[in-house]
Design an enzyme around this catalytic site. Sequence first.
Site, PDB file in Angstrom:
ATOM      1  N   HIS A 148      -3.294  82.846 -70.894  1.00  0.00           N
ATOM      2  CA  HIS A 148      -3.290  84.317 -70.367  1.00  0.00           C
ATOM      3  C   HIS A 148      -4.048  85.104 -71.283  1.00  0.00           C
ATOM      4  O   HIS A 148      -4.094  85.141 -72.261  1.00  0.00           O
ATOM      5  CB  HIS A 148      -1.623  84.534 -70.851  1.00  0.00           C
ATOM      6  CG  HIS A 148      -1.216  85.999 -70.514  1.00  0.00           C
ATOM      7  ND1 HIS A 148      -0.544  86.496 -68.907  1.00  0.00           N
ATOM      8  CD2 HIS A 148      -1.159  87.045 -71.177  1.00  0.00           C
ATOM      9  CE1 HIS A 148      -0.347  87.717 -69.057  1.00  0.00           C
ATOM     10  NE2 HIS A 148      -0.855  88.106 -70.327  1.00  0.00           N
ATOM     11  N   LYS A 199       7.067  85.945 -69.974  1.00  0.00           N
ATOM     12  CA  LYS A 199       6.729  85.431 -68.829  1.00  0.00           C
ATOM     13  C   LYS A 199       6.031  83.944 -69.003  1.00  0.00           C
ATOM     14  O   LYS A 199       6.128  83.178 -68.244  1.00  0.00           O
ATOM     15  CB  LYS A 199       5.762  86.329 -68.294  1.00  0.00           C
ATOM     16  CG  LYS A 199       6.636  87.712 -67.751  1.00  0.00           C
ATOM     17  CD  LYS A 199       5.599  88.793 -67.182  1.00  0.00           C
ATOM     18  CE  LYS A 199       4.889  89.642 -68.568  1.00  0.00           C
ATOM     19  NZ  LYS A 199       4.494  90.817 -68.092  1.00  0.00           N
ATOM     20  N   SER A 222       6.832  90.929 -74.129  1.00  0.00           N
ATOM     21  CA  SER A 222       6.711  90.950 -72.869  1.00  0.00           C
ATOM     22  C   SER A 222       6.014  89.773 -72.059  1.00  0.00           C
ATOM     23  O   SER A 222       6.447  88.982 -71.182  1.00  0.00           O
ATOM     24  CB  SER A 222       6.139  92.076 -72.339  1.00  0.00           C
ATOM     25  OG  SER A 222       5.706  92.313 -71.280  1.00  0.00           O
ATOM     26  N   ASP A 270      11.834  92.463 -67.836  1.00  0.00           N
ATOM     27  CA  ASP A 270      10.603  92.740 -68.223  1.00  0.00           C
ATOM     28  C   ASP A 270       9.979  93.694 -67.326  1.00  0.00           C
ATOM     29  O   ASP A 270       9.411  94.732 -67.540  1.00  0.00           O
ATOM     30  CB  ASP A 270       9.675  91.552 -68.546  1.00  0.00           C
ATOM     31  CG  ASP A 270       8.173  92.036 -68.910  1.00  0.00           C
ATOM     32  OD1 ASP A 270       8.134  92.649 -69.946  1.00  0.00           O
ATOM     33  OD2 ASP A 270       7.372  91.896 -68.158  1.00  0.00           O
TER      34      ASP A 270
HETATM   35  N1  URA Z   1       1.055  92.953 -70.373  1.00  0.00           N
HETATM   36  C1  URA Z   1       2.341  92.642 -70.399  1.00  0.00           C
HETATM   37  O1  URA Z   1       2.539  91.475 -69.652  1.00  0.00           O
HETATM   38  N2  URA Z   1       3.297  93.191 -71.191  1.00  0.00           N
HETATM   39  C2  URA Z   1       2.764  94.150 -71.775  1.00  0.00           C
HETATM   40  O2  URA Z   1       3.742  95.007 -72.532  1.00  0.00           O
HETATM   41  C3  URA Z   1       1.561  94.526 -72.134  1.00  0.00           C
HETATM   42  C4  URA Z   1       0.464  93.908 -71.305  1.00  0.00           C
END
Ligand code: URA
Length: 439
Positions: free
Chosen positions: A85, A190, A186, A164
């Site tokens: 990511h 995911k 956050s 989220d």
């Molecule tokens: N990317 C995300 O998925 N969440 C955030 O809070 C900031 C960047």
Amino acid sequence: MSTLEIPVLIARKRDGEALGREELLAFVGAYVAGEVDDAQMAAFLMAGVIRGFSRDEAVTLTEALLRSGDRIDLGGLRGPTVDKHSTGGVGDTTTLIVGPLLAAAGCQVAKLSGRGLGHTGGTLDKLESIPGLRVDLGADELEAQVERIGLAVAAATQDLVPADKRLYALRDVTATVASPALIASSVMSKKLAGGAQHVLLDVKAGDGAFMESVPEAHDLAQLCVEIGEAHGRRTGALVTDMSQPLGDAIGNALEVGTAVEVLQGERGGRLRDLSLALAAGLLELTGVEPGEASDRVADLLDRGAALDNFREFVAAQGGDTSVAEEPWDVLPRAPIVAEWRPGAGSVRGFACRRLGELAALLGAGRQRQGDTLDPAVGLEVLPRIGDMVRDGEVVARVHARTDAAAERVLAELSTAVMIGAHPAESVELIHEQVGLSTR
Ligand code: URA
């Protein structure tokens, strides 16, 4: 949670207390259930942004978000499940290279990706510039494709960490995005919901990133790694440069074309170097010795194994596979290509975020969720900080739909690419590694 308890809990956060696990789980759970309203949640978030969250609170916030929706179960897959990511950058197309490389290395990559917003691009938008390619795979289809070819890239559904989505929208309009614990929870919720057992974060540092300084990016990387490990996943992070675009292209089809050229072995530079480092980092997390991991991914790229996997992946998702051979014949092209030749000097720096915004202005990105994109348009920015530019040399190309759009962006480039008389030092691509051996 009773209506009387909610303001008390917010007040304790306001006064700088770290909340306990059960309290935090109950508070976020009550928000998801509609018992805590947006005003109360915004007050809580602002209190946390100003007072800070502890590491344990960040771990629990992640768990609370994760509890709000579905989780993908990749337990039935044979090879090691891996995910990477990026916290978001400009000209960052590494997924299109790292995914096929890892699949070619025997890993299983079920990648749930997002769309671009503001100055950063999104993998789904880039992939959709390949004619025919679809990203709306269901969970079963995703898993079956990964089982068959090692790689699938799909849109995250609404049911993946819905809390989220709500919280992020609220943070966006209440100036509460910029908290390491909120960003880390956050991102990591995911990743955890995505099901992979090995997770590598590419945390960007610089003007084009959420975290502008390397120490801030390091702290975010460290927290993400701690959250991942606390939730039982092998997790690592690289802190990488985003003071300048990663690849030469900014824009959907342009970025796909450059990624294919890297896979073909026709293009070097920072996009290739970072892709190799990310793929090697993930292999290391799966237990491969670091030196061997680096050698293996370089070899897979050099002998075309990653390109073969990319072709299979495009075919599996309905895209035109000739993109793997002749990308520029297949991908949409902009009718106007205007060159920018600013004259001799040394490249001293970039307003990297602005470059992303200029590409978005041409139509490559969205100002608002739901805006339609133009896959063909964007920018090419060729030198990097520290490079010398000769008189008459092309420094950038603007790929535009109209002459007026090209003129507007050309006129702004000198404020986004700083060229001066005095030489500048080049900037490291990888600033730091967290949870990985130094190679
Ligand atoms: N990317 C995300 O998925 N969440 C955030 O809070 C900031 C960047």
